[in-house]
Enzyme design. Sequence first.
Site, PDB file in Angstrom:
ATOM      1  CG  HIS A 102      24.619  19.628 -68.761  1.00  0.00           C
ATOM      2  ND1 HIS A 102      23.433  19.056 -68.398  1.00  0.00           N
ATOM      3  CD2 HIS A 102      24.886  20.928 -68.357  1.00  0.00           C
ATOM      4  CE1 HIS A 102      22.387  20.549 -68.156  1.00  0.00           C
ATOM      5  NE2 HIS A 102      23.865  21.850 -68.059  1.00  0.00           N
ATOM      6  CD  GLU A 172      26.339  16.550 -76.727  1.00  0.00           C
ATOM      7  OE1 GLU A 172      25.738  17.364 -75.779  1.00  0.00           O
ATOM      8  OE2 GLU A 172      25.321  16.848 -77.571  1.00  0.00           O
TER       9      GLU A 172
HETATM   10  C1  GAR Z   1      21.912  16.826 -76.236  1.00  0.00           C
HETATM   11  O1  GAR Z   1      23.176  18.016 -76.145  1.00  0.00           O
HETATM   12  C2  GAR Z   1      22.375  16.561 -74.397  1.00  0.00           C
HETATM   13  O2  GAR Z   1      23.694  17.205 -74.103  1.00  0.00           O
HETATM   14  C3  GAR Z   1      21.119  17.451 -73.677  1.00  0.00           C
HETATM   15  O3  GAR Z   1      20.091  16.698 -74.682  1.00  0.00           O
HETATM   16  C4  GAR Z   1      20.982  16.867 -75.765  1.00  0.00           C
HETATM   17  C5  GAR Z   1      20.167  15.958 -76.703  1.00  0.00           C
HETATM   18  O4  GAR Z   1      20.267  15.761 -77.932  1.00  0.00           O
HETATM   19  N1  GAR Z   1      21.335  17.286 -72.507  1.00  0.00           N
HETATM   20  C6  GAR Z   1      20.374  18.114 -71.432  1.00  0.00           C
HETATM   21  O5  GAR Z   1      20.480  18.265 -72.208  1.00  0.00           O
HETATM   22  C7  GAR Z   1      20.556  16.968 -70.132  1.00  0.00           C
HETATM   23  N2  GAR Z   1      20.614  18.026 -68.992  1.00  0.00           N
HETATM   24  P1  GAR Z   1      20.711  14.735 -78.977  1.00  0.00           P
HETATM   25  O6  GAR Z   1      18.882  13.635 -77.857  1.00  0.00           O
HETATM   26  O7  GAR Z   1      20.082  15.007 -79.893  1.00  0.00           O
HETATM   27  O8  GAR Z   1      20.904  13.233 -78.483  1.00  0.00           O
END
Ligand code: GAR
Length: 187
Positions: A102, A172
Site C-alpha cells: 500500500h 516500493e
Molecule cells: C503502487 O504504488 C501500489 O502501492 C498501489 O498501486 C500502485 C501500482 O503501481 N497500490 C494500491 O494503491 C493498493 N491500495 P504499479 O502498477 O506501477 O506497480
Amino acid sequence: MKKIAIFASGSGSNAENIAHYFEKNENLNIECIYSNKADAFVLERAKRYSIPTLVFNRDDFYKSTNVLESLKGYDVDIVVLAGFLWLIPENLIRNFTIINIHPALLPSYGGKGMYGNKVHEAVVANKETESGITIHFVNEKYDEGQTIFQAICEILPSDTADDVASKVHALEYEHFPRVIDRLLFGS
Ligand code: GAR
C-alpha cells in the site's frame, strides 16, 4: 523451488520490478500474473519476462472458483498484490498467504477507494510531512491485515502528488522484492 503469483490491475511497474529482482534466482518462479483488466499494461510487462497471464472478470473472481483453482494448479506459496484494486474474496484468503503493498503509512490513508494517486493527493492536501509504504498480510478487509514492513519518506511543502508518488515508488522498488525474498527464504 518457491512459487508465487502476482495480481495487478494497472501499469505493473512493481510486478516488473519483482520479476527483474528474481529473474536469475533459480529457487523462485513467478508462475502467473493475474489481472482484472484485459488492457492492463502489466500484461505487456509479463510478456517481456515470459510469465503466463490470466485475466478474469468480476463473476470469475467473486462467483466462481476459477481463480482459486488456477492458483491451486500452480501450487503457489504466496500471492502478491502489486497494485491490485479489488477486495480479495474469502475463498482465496482461506487458502493462500496473500500480501499487499500500500502506498502510504497504514493505518493512515487506507481503505476502500484509497489507491494509487488518490492516496498521494490526500497526503498532499493534508500537508503531511511524511508518507511511505506498508507491506502487509491481506485479510477480508481493505488494508487491515497485519503489517510486515513499513518505510518512510519525507515530504516537502513544495511536493506535488506526483512528487510523492515518485518517492513512494522508489521505496516500493527498493523494498518489496526484498520483503518477499525474506518471507520466502528468511535471512
Ligand atoms: C503502487 O504504488 C501500489 O502501492 C498501489 O498501486 C500502485 C501500482 O503501481 N497500490 C494500491 O494503491 C493498493 N491500495 P504499479 O502498477 O506501477 O506497480
